[in-house]
Design a protein around this motif. Structure first.
Motif, PDB file in Angstrom:
ATOM      1  N   ILE A 275      30.499  64.414  60.813  1.00 32.42           N
ATOM      2  CA  ILE A 275      29.577  64.353  59.664  1.00 32.42           C
ATOM      3  C   ILE A 275      30.080  65.260  58.548  1.00 32.42           C
ATOM      4  O   ILE A 275      30.103  64.878  57.376  1.00 32.42           O
ATOM      5  CB  ILE A 275      28.158  64.751  60.099  1.00 32.42           C
ATOM      6  CG1 ILE A 275      27.552  63.660  60.986  1.00 32.42           C
ATOM      7  CG2 ILE A 275      27.262  64.983  58.874  1.00 32.42           C
ATOM      8  CD1 ILE A 275      26.242  64.059  61.632  1.00 32.42           C
ATOM      9  N   ASN A 276      30.512  66.474  58.918  1.00 33.84           N
ATOM     10  CA  ASN A 276      31.028  67.398  57.913  1.00 33.84           C
ATOM     11  C   ASN A 276      32.274  66.869  57.230  1.00 33.84           C
ATOM     12  O   ASN A 276      32.464  67.036  56.024  1.00 33.84           O
ATOM     13  CB  ASN A 276      31.319  68.767  58.548  1.00 33.84           C
ATOM     14  CG  ASN A 276      30.053  69.493  58.963  1.00 33.84           C
ATOM     15  OD1 ASN A 276      28.986  69.245  58.416  1.00 33.84           O
ATOM     16  ND2 ASN A 276      30.174  70.384  59.947  1.00 33.84           N
ATOM     17  N   LYS A 286      21.048  60.078  53.995  1.00 35.41           N
ATOM     18  CA  LYS A 286      20.882  59.909  55.443  1.00 35.41           C
ATOM     19  C   LYS A 286      22.212  59.684  56.161  1.00 35.41           C
ATOM     20  O   LYS A 286      22.307  58.856  57.080  1.00 35.41           O
ATOM     21  CB  LYS A 286      19.924  58.765  55.755  1.00 35.41           C
ATOM     22  CG  LYS A 286      18.520  58.976  55.189  1.00 35.41           C
ATOM     23  CD  LYS A 286      17.602  57.829  55.553  1.00 35.41           C
ATOM     24  CE  LYS A 286      16.197  58.035  54.987  1.00 35.41           C
ATOM     25  NZ  LYS A 286      15.297  56.936  55.323  1.00 35.41           N
ATOM     26  N   ILE A 287      23.265  60.386  55.770  1.00 33.60           N
ATOM     27  CA  ILE A 287      24.558  60.251  56.448  1.00 33.60           C
ATOM     28  C   ILE A 287      24.430  60.605  57.933  1.00 33.60           C
ATOM     29  O   ILE A 287      24.938  59.884  58.799  1.00 33.60           O
ATOM     30  CB  ILE A 287      25.610  61.159  55.781  1.00 33.60           C
ATOM     31  CG1 ILE A 287      25.988  60.609  54.402  1.00 33.60           C
ATOM     32  CG2 ILE A 287      26.860  61.270  56.649  1.00 33.60           C
ATOM     33  CD1 ILE A 287      27.031  61.446  53.691  1.00 33.60           C
ATOM     34  N   GLU A 288      23.745  61.704  58.216  1.00 36.17           N
ATOM     35  CA  GLU A 288      23.650  62.154  59.602  1.00 36.17           C
ATOM     36  C   GLU A 288      22.952  61.123  60.480  1.00 36.17           C
ATOM     37  O   GLU A 288      23.397  60.834  61.597  1.00 36.17           O
ATOM     38  CB  GLU A 288      22.903  63.491  59.665  1.00 36.17           C
ATOM     39  CG  GLU A 288      23.610  64.611  58.916  1.00 36.17           C
ATOM     40  CD  GLU A 288      22.950  65.959  59.144  1.00 36.17           C
ATOM     41  OE1 GLU A 288      22.090  66.040  60.037  1.00 36.17           O
ATOM     42  OE2 GLU A 288      23.312  66.920  58.435  1.00 36.17           O
ATOM     43  N   LYS A 292      24.713  59.031  63.730  1.00 36.23           N
ATOM     44  CA  LYS A 292      24.129  59.067  65.071  1.00 36.23           C
ATOM     45  C   LYS A 292      23.706  57.672  65.540  1.00 36.23           C
ATOM     46  O   LYS A 292      23.848  57.336  66.714  1.00 36.23           O
ATOM     47  CB  LYS A 292      22.925  60.010  65.086  1.00 36.23           C
ATOM     48  CG  LYS A 292      23.315  61.469  64.899  1.00 36.23           C
ATOM     49  CD  LYS A 292      22.102  62.368  64.747  1.00 36.23           C
ATOM     50  CE  LYS A 292      22.510  63.813  64.510  1.00 36.23           C
ATOM     51  NZ  LYS A 292      21.352  64.703  64.305  1.00 36.23           N
ATOM     52  N   THR A 293      23.218  56.856  64.610  1.00 36.05           N
ATOM     53  CA  THR A 293      22.827  55.488  64.965  1.00 36.05           C
ATOM     54  C   THR A 293      24.034  54.666  65.389  1.00 36.05           C
ATOM     55  O   THR A 293      23.998  53.934  66.379  1.00 36.05           O
ATOM     56  CB  THR A 293      22.141  54.805  63.763  1.00 36.05           C
ATOM     57  OG1 THR A 293      20.979  55.550  63.395  1.00 36.05           O
ATOM     58  CG2 THR A 293      21.729  53.385  64.129  1.00 36.05           C
ATOM     59  N   ILE A 294      25.129  54.795  64.647  1.00 33.31           N
ATOM     60  CA  ILE A 294      26.346  54.052  64.977  1.00 33.31           C
ATOM     61  C   ILE A 294      26.876  54.478  66.346  1.00 33.31           C
ATOM     62  O   ILE A 294      27.304  53.652  67.163  1.00 33.31           O
ATOM     63  CB  ILE A 294      27.417  54.279  63.894  1.00 33.31           C
ATOM     64  CG1 ILE A 294      27.035  53.532  62.605  1.00 33.31           C
ATOM     65  CG2 ILE A 294      28.795  53.801  64.365  1.00 33.31           C
ATOM     66  CD1 ILE A 294      27.048  52.036  62.736  1.00 33.31           C
ATOM     67  N   PHE A 295      26.828  55.789  66.628  1.00 31.32           N
ATOM     68  CA  PHE A 295      27.382  56.272  67.885  1.00 31.32           C
ATOM     69  C   PHE A 295      26.583  55.802  69.094  1.00 31.32           C
ATOM     70  O   PHE A 295      27.083  55.808  70.208  1.00 31.32           O
ATOM     71  CB  PHE A 295      27.451  57.807  67.879  1.00 31.32           C
ATOM     72  CG  PHE A 295      28.756  58.329  67.382  1.00 31.32           C
ATOM     73  CD1 PHE A 295      29.927  58.049  68.066  1.00 31.32           C
ATOM     74  CD2 PHE A 295      28.820  59.078  66.231  1.00 31.32           C
ATOM     75  CE1 PHE A 295      31.128  58.522  67.610  1.00 31.32           C
ATOM     76  CE2 PHE A 295      30.013  59.556  65.765  1.00 31.32           C
ATOM     77  CZ  PHE A 295      31.188  59.272  66.448  1.00 31.32           C
TER      78      PHE A 295
END
Length: 316
Positions: A275-276, A286-288, A292-295
């Protein structure tokens, strides 16, 4: 004939030369009040504080150009034609000097910002998603307003506080930079000028940009974008904002997340590190959450590719 020419030359010299003491006594003659000059020089108040500041500065300048007998006319002109209705209520109906008028305008028409609040804002300032230039402008504004507020219009205090606050502003600028490496470089250079520190940070960022970053390798194919492993996305073009790419299309977001995850150089970094890394080059809300959704649909953070089908069913 020669003597006549010499006589003419001497006469010309007498006409064009004058005594040094006489020339040193020349002074610029002050003027009478001129309506056209006043109208063009002095703006009418609109409620915008910047316009009020401009009006005060213009009054100060025009005051130095006028004869003493013309200053009463200047005061009446300002009170009758340059003030807003709110300003007329706050000021007196007459003034004996331009200086007293300007003093009241500063006191009653300009907002008095708390130096404690300004200092707190300066100490909390961080770059976050702003560009270096935007962050630098924010620090410069806070530095200027803090110094003006603390000096309270006294030039002696201003000269003492300016270098002290500038040192503080430079430190806050370097500490608040998003890139820790860049922050260390700016701090180590020990700048004396805030403008130089901002310029140095911008130049350093530009000089260290890698043109071969694989995460930027998007290829246009008609109306779509192709990432690694033929992973495709459709939608509007990416919008580059001062070196940071703002992403609006969901498919493009998946391409970016997929690339950062599966590239050999990424080493299948953990979610937080990835993410960083993404935030260094891309921005979207809402990048984070998206990462997490993709993972959730990958094989325990392995390098498995995201399928086109899962992308079609995915929502952010």
């Amino acid at each position: 004939m020669t003597e006549d020419i010499q006589d003419i030359y001497k006469n010309i010299n007498k006409l064009v030369t004058f005594d040094v003491d006489e020339s040193s006594s020349f002074e610029v003659e002050k003027m009478e009040f001129d309506l056209k000059t006043a109208v063009s020089l002095l703006p009418t108040m609109t409620g915008d504080e910047n316009v009020t500041k401009q009006l005060i500065s213009s009054i100060e300048m025009y005051d130095t150009m006028l004869k003493d007998t013309a200053k009463t006319t200047l005061i009446n002109f300002i009170l009758k034609t340059r003030l807003s209705e709110n300003a007329k209520v706050r000021l007196s109906t007459s003034y004996s000097t331009v200086t007293s008028l300007i003093s009241d305008m500063r006191k009653h028409l300009l907002s008095q910002k708390s130096d404690t609040a300004l200092q707190a804002q300066l100490l909390r300032a961080r770059q976050d998603n702003k560009s270096i230039e935007e962050f630098g402008n924010q620090i410069e504004t806070l530095f200027s307003e803090l110094t003006i507020s603390q000096s309270n219009g006294e030039s002696t205090k201003f000269e003492i506080l300016k270098p002290i606050n500038e040192k503080l502003a430079i430190k806050r600028f370097s500490d608040g930079l998003r890139n820790s490496r860049l922050s260390t470089i700016v701090a180590a250079r020990n700048y004396n000028s805030l403008k130089d520190a901002i310029r140095g940070a911008i130049d350093e960022e530009l000089s260290n940009q890698d043109p071969n970053l694989s995460v930027l390798n998007f290829h246009r194919h008609g109306g779509s974008y192709r990432g690694h492993n033929n992973f495709r996305g459709r939608g509007p073009r990416l919008c580059v904002i001062r070196g940071v790419v703002k992403v609006d299309n969901d498919d493009d977001k998946r391409v970016i997340i997929n690339d950062f995850h599966i590239l050999p150089t990424s080493g299948h970094a953990g979610v937080r590190r990835m993410i960083n890394n993404i935030k260094r080059y891309y921005f979207w809300p809402k990048i984070e959450e998206d990462v997490k959704t993709i993972f959730k649909h990958t094989d325990n953070l392995t390098g498995a590719n995201l399928s086109t089908k899962s992308n079609e069913n995915e929502t952010f």
